[in-house]
Scaffold this active site. Structure first.
Site: not given
Length: 443
Positions: A22, A96, A171, A325, A352, A356
């Protein structure tokens, strides 16, 4: 859509190839659009998040072609200064990555724009990119003054900065570097530890001058020199399988007795492959086969066999950015190990698609397992091999990684296990065929 997953009842056998990475798919579209020439991408992830990125760039005049399976993409690059003012607000969906990286690019354009997304995106923190972009001269603000999307961006001329990021976030780093493509002077990002480096690898491959150094104190220093012209690759850009998607099959095979599977063509970039190190530290039977370099990314086939000797460990520090992740599904495997597993320095999980940490602890307790939330992580008391039967209804919070994690736990439970997943279709974000692929491996 809700979905009930039952215990597998049989080992997982055979081989599969998971969808494309991704992170790399997002960046291929973005940097392909900013390059001179056409970029041909194979193995593209056709999940909702990456399709949101394509939609945004199409709205800025970039011609992008997808094949009938939406896994091969051709991006007709317009160069750094070729984007056009969108006529509408750019909708990033649940992504995001799209929101934060695109904010860096848009900050340097000759037009104004606005970024928004779904309910989840409008709650996720954006100050972490707004602060460094402001330092570069950007005019970017939160429409509702809450440091979240929608973001209003007035394109400006930017200058390079030296920015010490408080978090190791790819990011944040990528947003700054993408803005730095347009800036006067060098742009340097300092990270507490090196986060995933797909942006740096791709930028170098496309012609940018970029240097990465690991400092004596463990921090990473990434410097982008000004004046780059990005040039599309002559050969196809091959996107390897996403290790974050492979993680669920790796985890299921470790927990379900008798399992032996091969996951082909998985990206094992060292900044992403922390899950393999964590599982090996827990005693997992995992081997890499056919290791190779595909373009500018490390790739291998991953062989996983059931392990009845899994034991607890501690996961913390520099390991966290390498498996951020995958932490939910690692917590699931920890529940099937002997002893205690401690997660520290993982507060990033709280911001996230869902919190989580809280959701995992709540869900594990609903299955009768011992789990405790801490300030920066969680503590899982392992049940040992051969998980018991359990039945529960799990609210995924529309978080794809939570849905896939509890699907694994359902299949790994005792013969009478059944877990109903609320909003199970949230997997469309990253792995639309996940449930089918998981069932296909049942021997």
């Amino acid at each position: 859509m809700n979905k009930t997953i039952h215990a597998a009842g049989h080992p997982l056998k055979g081989s599969l190839q998971v969808p494309g990475d991704k992170s790399i798919s997002h960046r291929a579209v973005m940097l392909g659009a900013l390059s001179e020439g056409d970029t041909h991408v194979t193995g593209f992830l056709n999940g909702a998040d990456c399709l949101s990125t394509i939609s945004c760039f199409r709205r800025m005049g970039v011609s992008i072609e997808l094949d009938q399976h939406e896994t091969e993409v051709v991006i007709h690059g317009r160069g750094l200064r070729g984007l056009q003012k969108p006529e509408e607000i750019l909708d990033c969906g649940n992504s995001g990555t799209t929101t934060r990286l695109l904010a860096g690019i848009l900050s340097a354009q000759h037009f104004d724009s606005m970024l928004t997304g779904d309910e989840s995106i409008q709650k996720r923190p954006m100050k972490r990119i707004m602060t460094p972009l402001h330092e570069m001269g950007a005019e970017i603000s939160s429409l509702h003054a809450n440091d979240c999307a929608p973001l209003v961006i007035h394109g400006q001329s930017l200058h390079g900065i030296r920015y010490a990021s408080p978090v190791a976030s790819a990011q944040v780093k990528s947003s700054i570097l993408f803005a730095g493509l347009y800036a006067q002077g060098e742009t340097t990002v300092l990270e507490p530890t090196l986060s995933r480096d797909h942006s740096e690898r791709m930028l170098r491959a496309l012609g940018a001058q970029l240097d990465t150094r690991i400092l004596p104190d463990g921090r990473a220093e990434i410097t982008l020199l000004p004046g780059a012209t990005l040039t599309a690759l002559q050969e196809p850009l091959e996107v390897p399988g996403d290790i974050s998607s492979a993680a669920y099959f790796i985890s299921a095979a470790l927990l379900i007795p008798g399992s032996d599977i091969l996951i082909r063509n998985v990206g094992i970039n060292p900044t992403r492959a922390g899950i393999l190190d964590a599982y090996r530290a827990m005693g997992a039977d995992i081997t890499l086969e056919n290791q190779r370099l595909a373009g500018f990314e490390d790739v291998a086939d991953i062989r996983v066999r059931y392990s009845d000797t899994l034991h607890g460990t501690e996961i913390s520090g520099a390991m966290i950015p390498r498996l951020i992740d995958e932490l939910p599904v690692i917590a699931a495997v920890a529940a099937g190990a002997e002893g205690r597993t401690i997660f520290r320095d993982a507060q990033e999980l709280k911001v996230k698609e869902s919190n989580r940490i809280a959701v995992m602890v709540e869900g594990l307790r609903a299955l009768g397992m011992r789990a405790e939330e801490t300030e920066d992580g969680m503590i899982i008391e392992g049940q040992g091999p051969q998980l018991p039967s359990y039945a529960a209804r799990i609210d995924t919070r529309k978080d794809h990684r939570i849905a896939m994690t509890f699907a694994v736990l359902a299949m790994a439970g005792g013969r009478e296990s059944a877990i109903e997943l609320i909003d199970a279709d949230c997997i469309q974000i990253s792995y639309p065929t996940f449930y089918n692929d998981l069932y296909r491996l049942i021997g």
